[in-house]
Design an enzyme around this catalytic site. Sequence first.
Site, mmCIF file in Angstrom:
data_model
loop_
_atom_site.group_PDB
_atom_site.id
_atom_site.type_symbol
_atom_site.label_atom_id
_atom_site.label_comp_id
_atom_site.label_asym_id
_atom_site.label_seq_id
_atom_site.Cartn_x
_atom_site.Cartn_y
_atom_site.Cartn_z
ATOM 1 N N TYR A 85 21.019 -20.870 -4.225
ATOM 2 C CA TYR A 85 21.237 -19.784 -3.262
ATOM 3 C C TYR A 85 20.713 -18.471 -3.830
ATOM 4 O O TYR A 85 20.116 -17.676 -3.112
ATOM 5 C CB TYR A 85 22.729 -19.654 -2.926
ATOM 6 C CG TYR A 85 22.960 -18.680 -1.794
ATOM 7 C CD1 TYR A 85 22.984 -19.132 -0.474
ATOM 8 C CD2 TYR A 85 23.123 -17.318 -2.022
ATOM 9 C CE1 TYR A 85 23.153 -18.254 0.578
ATOM 10 C CE2 TYR A 85 23.290 -16.426 -0.982
ATOM 11 C CZ TYR A 85 23.309 -16.902 0.317
ATOM 12 O OH TYR A 85 23.469 -16.025 1.357
ATOM 13 N N PHE A 137 -0.004 -3.936 17.570
ATOM 14 C CA PHE A 137 0.214 -5.380 17.609
ATOM 15 C C PHE A 137 1.571 -5.597 18.278
ATOM 16 O O PHE A 137 2.481 -4.793 18.120
ATOM 17 C CB PHE A 137 0.152 -6.041 16.227
ATOM 18 C CG PHE A 137 0.229 -7.540 16.369
ATOM 19 C CD1 PHE A 137 -0.833 -8.233 16.929
ATOM 20 C CD2 PHE A 137 1.375 -8.235 16.038
ATOM 21 C CE1 PHE A 137 -0.740 -9.600 17.143
ATOM 22 C CE2 PHE A 137 1.465 -9.605 16.245
ATOM 23 C CZ PHE A 137 0.398 -10.291 16.800
ATOM 24 N N THR A 138 1.664 -6.679 19.031
ATOM 25 C CA THR A 138 2.827 -6.894 19.908
ATOM 26 C C THR A 138 4.173 -6.755 19.181
ATOM 27 O O THR A 138 4.997 -5.916 19.542
ATOM 28 C CB THR A 138 2.730 -8.281 20.557
ATOM 29 O OG1 THR A 138 2.555 -9.248 19.508
ATOM 30 C CG2 THR A 138 1.551 -8.368 21.522
ATOM 31 N N ASP A 228 -0.135 -3.476 7.184
ATOM 32 C CA ASP A 228 0.073 -4.847 7.650
ATOM 33 C C ASP A 228 -0.973 -5.693 6.928
ATOM 34 O O ASP A 228 -2.148 -5.707 7.284
ATOM 35 C CB ASP A 228 -0.102 -4.922 9.168
ATOM 36 C CG ASP A 228 0.164 -6.323 9.704
ATOM 37 O OD1 ASP A 228 0.110 -7.280 8.906
ATOM 38 O OD2 ASP A 228 0.426 -6.466 10.917
ATOM 39 N N LYS A 271 -0.526 -16.521 7.867
ATOM 40 C CA LYS A 271 -1.968 -16.388 8.106
ATOM 41 C C LYS A 271 -2.723 -16.535 6.779
ATOM 42 O O LYS A 271 -2.844 -17.643 6.282
ATOM 43 C CB LYS A 271 -2.266 -15.039 8.777
ATOM 44 C CG LYS A 271 -1.914 -14.995 10.271
ATOM 45 C CD LYS A 271 -0.449 -14.864 10.539
ATOM 46 C CE LYS A 271 -0.136 -14.397 11.942
ATOM 47 N NZ LYS A 271 1.313 -14.320 12.182
ATOM 48 N N ARG A 395 -5.041 -12.270 25.410
ATOM 49 C CA ARG A 395 -4.832 -11.009 24.697
ATOM 50 C C ARG A 395 -5.369 -9.889 25.583
ATOM 51 O O ARG A 395 -6.395 -9.285 25.324
ATOM 52 C CB ARG A 395 -5.570 -10.996 23.357
ATOM 53 C CG ARG A 395 -5.097 -11.993 22.345
ATOM 54 C CD ARG A 395 -3.823 -11.632 21.588
ATOM 55 N NE ARG A 395 -2.577 -11.796 22.285
ATOM 56 C CZ ARG A 395 -1.389 -11.732 21.689
ATOM 57 N NH1 ARG A 395 -1.280 -11.526 20.403
ATOM 58 N NH2 ARG A 395 -0.284 -11.845 22.386
ATOM 59 N N PHE A 462 4.357 -12.150 27.290
ATOM 60 C CA PHE A 462 3.276 -13.139 27.264
ATOM 61 C C PHE A 462 3.726 -14.491 26.732
ATOM 62 O O PHE A 462 3.157 -15.520 27.063
ATOM 63 C CB PHE A 462 2.115 -12.607 26.412
ATOM 64 C CG PHE A 462 2.569 -12.191 25.048
ATOM 65 C CD1 PHE A 462 2.591 -13.091 24.011
ATOM 66 C CD2 PHE A 462 3.040 -10.896 24.820
ATOM 67 C CE1 PHE A 462 3.051 -12.719 22.767
ATOM 68 C CE2 PHE A 462 3.495 -10.517 23.574
ATOM 69 C CZ PHE A 462 3.510 -11.428 22.540
HETATM 70 C C1 P61 Z 1 -0.864 -14.487 15.922
HETATM 71 F F1 P61 Z 1 0.825 -13.986 20.514
HETATM 72 N N1 P61 Z 1 0.482 -13.012 14.658
HETATM 73 O O1 P61 Z 1 -1.830 -13.719 15.717
HETATM 74 P P1 P61 Z 1 4.948 -13.351 12.490
HETATM 75 N N2 P61 Z 1 1.109 -8.721 12.215
HETATM 76 C C2 P61 Z 1 -0.014 -9.337 12.635
HETATM 77 C C3 P61 Z 1 0.075 -10.572 13.230
HETATM 78 O O2 P61 Z 1 -1.029 -11.172 13.640
HETATM 79 C C4 P61 Z 1 1.364 -11.198 13.396
HETATM 80 C C5 P61 Z 1 2.503 -10.502 12.938
HETATM 81 C C6 P61 Z 1 2.347 -9.271 12.357
HETATM 82 C C7 P61 Z 1 0.443 -14.112 15.401
HETATM 83 C C8 P61 Z 1 1.678 -14.844 15.875
HETATM 84 C C9 P61 Z 1 2.024 -14.181 17.160
HETATM 85 O O3 P61 Z 1 1.950 -11.593 20.357
HETATM 86 C C10 P61 Z 1 2.117 -12.507 19.351
HETATM 87 O O4 P61 Z 1 4.912 -14.119 11.219
HETATM 88 C C11 P61 Z 1 -1.320 -8.663 12.463
HETATM 89 O O5 P61 Z 1 4.337 -14.089 13.637
HETATM 90 O O6 P61 Z 1 6.308 -12.856 12.815
HETATM 91 C C12 P61 Z 1 1.491 -12.430 14.048
HETATM 92 O O7 P61 Z 1 4.035 -12.091 12.202
HETATM 93 C C13 P61 Z 1 3.874 -11.060 13.099
HETATM 94 C C14 P61 Z 1 1.377 -14.535 18.317
HETATM 95 C C15 P61 Z 1 2.790 -13.036 17.140
HETATM 96 C C16 P61 Z 1 1.443 -13.695 19.410
HETATM 97 C C17 P61 Z 1 2.872 -12.215 18.249
HETATM 98 O O8 P61 Z 1 -0.972 -15.561 16.532
#
Ligand code: P61
Length: 471
Positions: A85, A137-138, A228, A271, A395, A462
């Site tokens: 833990y 970013f979303t 980021d 990623k 997107r 979305f």
């Molecule tokens: C993606 F449709 N991305 O691109 P988490 N920063 C950035 C990202 O690309 C990102 C996160 C933070 C995704 C997954 C995803 O609207 C969407 O590990 C530059 O996913 O929490 C994530 O990181 C967030 C798809 C996220 C989406 C949000 O496919």
Amino acid sequence: MTQSTPQTMGQQFGRRSWAEPWKIKMVEPLRMVSRAEREKALVEAGYNTFLLRSDDVYIDLLTDSGTSAMSDRQWAGMMLGDEAYAGSRNFYHLENAIQTYYGYRYMVPTHQGRGAEHLLSQTSIKPGQYVPGNMYFTTTRLHQEMAGGIFVDVIIDEAHDPADMHPFKGNVDLAKVETLIQEKGAANIAYVSLAGTVNMAGGQPVSMENARQLRALCDRYGVKIYLDATRMAENAYFIQEREPGYADKPIAAIVLEFCSYTDGAWMSAKKDSLVNIGGWLAVNDWDLFEELRNLVVVFEGLHTYGGLAGRDMEAMAIGTAESMQDDHIRARIGQVRYLGQLLTDWGIPIVQPVGGHAIFVDARRFYPHIPQSEFPAQTLAAEMYLDSGIRSMERGVVSAGRNAKTGDHNYPKLELTRLTIPRRVYTQAHMDVVAESLKIVYDNRDQTHGLRMVYEPKYLRFFQARFEPLA
Ligand code: P61
């Protein structure tokens, strides 16, 4: 009809071919889905590719998030999980990897990127403060808004034009930042939210020079910069390729220099870092770290695991090192470009120059007869799935959500459908199949009608919105 001798890709471009720096040890079978099955699945999913079952998908280009193939070393690392833990050995390996490759002093693990965004936003934004960023970013913007922040887009104008060939379309417009600071006062700026390879702009990079100048500007006003770092290793490849003085520098050295211009970073390790789950938040300031270390136990888990298993942290530590290898990044971005080249040669409108992690199809030019209010990018994602079982992602206006004040749709300049390439997962033959499918959808574009939204959730619509065809 004359038959020409088949040529490899290398021969076609007058060079020796290159290949991926790995070989395949384990395979996962793919299932071809019939047209009748796809039609049924699409209706059940409300024409939203996020709502499809993955069993109904043939080639999955929804995202590069958590979809990478781990290496044999990462899988071996999974067996070395220390599931204590507190104080797991794998946490220290991860901490060491972040310090070594990103250069920040203190780190808390989180379950994924948005967990880190939540912690940073809650600790570093006071209600009413502005958060300038190089395109939204979303999840990032939502967490900033939920903490009371007001997001302001400060990316260069070129980023909003899919055809502009600027080599660093992710750059921050320094004049926009300075004007904002002067208008609102430095105390009303929470921090600059800087992203490497800007996702919503088409995976477009930020130059080292831009980061350096942003640092100098922020230092003049005492404003912090948080990065980021989700696709920062990919950003480094573009710096190595395009920026004078960096051609001979390794990716790892470029990442380290870039991060040195920032005060901290958050990461979706799903990623660049080649893992299926995980993230982190790292800073140089001890006081902020103390706050983060305290808050992480409320939302994620103890500060030495942050919602992850020990084995996940081990895979992340190993993946971090692998993600910085030059031959890996070259092959990864090379594969995206291969697909981009085919589409460009066939006259299919995509965001140029091709970015790091995906091909972004310009749905406005693809379907000029479908107005943005009828969701052309969502329509294209649905049509591609119907044609071949290939899954992509909207997107555009659906992703951009609604204006918090007026309640109207945000109508972004970029209306894009993203074909996202998972790392180390698909082959060149898969890319050929994808390109051919998009070509067929393009050839039939005149017969295609838009969609209307019939269900809309409150947050990040979305993901779960539902649609019906208009004709
Ligand atoms: C993606 F449709 N991305 O691109 P988490 N920063 C950035 C990202 O690309 C990102 C996160 C933070 C995704 C997954 C995803 O609207 C969407 O590990 C530059 O996913 O929490 C994530 O990181 C967030 C798809 C996220 C989406 C949000 O496919």
